[in-house]
Write a protein that holds these residues in place. Structure first.
Motif, short mmCIF file in Angstrom:
data_model
loop_
_atom_site.label_atom_id
_atom_site.label_comp_id
_atom_site.label_asym_id
_atom_site.label_seq_id
_atom_site.Cartn_x
_atom_site.Cartn_y
_atom_site.Cartn_z
N ALA A 200 -6.42 -12.27 80.67
CA ALA A 200 -7.70 -11.74 80.23
C ALA A 200 -7.49 -10.80 79.06
N LYS A 201 -8.51 -10.70 78.21
CA LYS A 201 -8.43 -9.82 77.05
C LYS A 201 -8.43 -8.38 77.51
N SER A 202 -7.51 -7.61 76.99
CA SER A 202 -7.45 -6.20 77.36
C SER A 202 -7.67 -5.34 76.12
N GLY A 203 -7.93 -4.09 76.34
CA GLY A 203 -8.15 -3.18 75.23
C GLY A 203 -9.63 -2.98 74.99
N LEU A 204 -9.92 -2.14 74.01
CA LEU A 204 -11.30 -1.81 73.69
C LEU A 204 -11.83 -2.73 72.60
N GLY A 205 -13.08 -3.08 72.73
CA GLY A 205 -13.73 -3.90 71.72
C GLY A 205 -14.40 -3.02 70.68
N GLY A 206 -15.10 -3.66 69.77
CA GLY A 206 -15.74 -2.95 68.68
C GLY A 206 -16.85 -2.02 69.14
N MET A 207 -17.66 -2.47 70.10
CA MET A 207 -18.76 -1.63 70.57
C MET A 207 -18.25 -0.40 71.30
N GLU A 208 -17.18 -0.55 72.06
CA GLU A 208 -16.61 0.59 72.77
C GLU A 208 -16.06 1.61 71.77
N LEU A 209 -15.36 1.13 70.75
CA LEU A 209 -14.81 2.03 69.74
C LEU A 209 -15.92 2.73 68.97
N ALA A 210 -17.00 2.01 68.67
CA ALA A 210 -18.14 2.63 67.98
C ALA A 210 -18.76 3.72 68.85
N GLY A 211 -18.89 3.46 70.14
CA GLY A 211 -19.43 4.47 71.05
C GLY A 211 -18.56 5.70 71.13
N ILE A 212 -17.27 5.51 71.21
CA ILE A 212 -16.34 6.64 71.24
C ILE A 212 -16.42 7.43 69.94
N ALA A 213 -16.49 6.72 68.81
CA ALA A 213 -16.59 7.40 67.52
C ALA A 213 -17.88 8.21 67.42
N LEU A 214 -18.98 7.68 67.93
CA LEU A 214 -20.24 8.42 67.89
C LEU A 214 -20.17 9.66 68.77
N TRP A 215 -19.56 9.55 69.95
CA TRP A 215 -19.42 10.72 70.81
C TRP A 215 -18.56 11.78 70.15
N LEU A 216 -17.48 11.36 69.50
CA LEU A 216 -16.63 12.33 68.80
C LEU A 216 -17.41 13.00 67.67
N LEU A 217 -18.22 12.23 66.97
CA LEU A 217 -19.04 12.80 65.89
C LEU A 217 -20.02 13.83 66.45
N VAL A 218 -20.63 13.53 67.58
CA VAL A 218 -21.56 14.48 68.21
C VAL A 218 -20.83 15.74 68.63
N LEU A 219 -19.66 15.60 69.24
CA LEU A 219 -18.90 16.76 69.68
C LEU A 219 -18.44 17.62 68.50
N ILE A 220 -17.96 17.00 67.46
CA ILE A 220 -17.50 17.75 66.28
C ILE A 220 -18.68 18.43 65.59
N GLY A 221 -19.78 17.69 65.46
CA GLY A 221 -20.96 18.28 64.85
C GLY A 221 -21.51 19.44 65.67
N GLY A 222 -21.52 19.29 66.98
CA GLY A 222 -21.97 20.38 67.84
C GLY A 222 -21.07 21.58 67.76
N GLY A 223 -19.77 21.33 67.73
CA GLY A 223 -18.81 22.43 67.59
C GLY A 223 -18.97 23.15 66.27
N ALA A 224 -19.21 22.40 65.20
CA ALA A 224 -19.41 23.02 63.89
C ALA A 224 -20.70 23.83 63.88
#
Length: 64
Positions: free
Chosen positions: A29-53
């Motif tokens: 079976a395919k393992s690892g993260l797909g594009g949508m999962e990576l985009a979601g993680i990137a958006l959460w990181l952007l929210v956290l960094i923006g909130g921290g700033a």
């Protein structure tokens, strides 16, 4: 098993999501993260960094 029965069984397998049994029988079976999962993680990181700033500006840099 006759040709018609084989065709019917093949159609049932395709509808059930088993597809062609011989094509991908031994593939893992395919393992690892797909594009949508990576985009979601990137958006959460952007929210956290923006909130921290924003918090840092509000408490440390904003004129009082």
């Amino acid at each position: 098993m006759g040709t018609r029965q084989k065709d019917e069984q093949r159609a049932l397998d395709i509808v059930a999501g088993r597809g062609e049994a011989g094509d991908d029988a031994g593939k893992p079976a395919k393992s690892g993260l797909g594009g949508m999962e990576l985009a979601g993680i990137a958006l959460w990181l952007l929210v956290l960094i923006g909130g921290g700033a924003g918090v840092a500006y509000y408490f440390l840099l904003a004129p009082k």
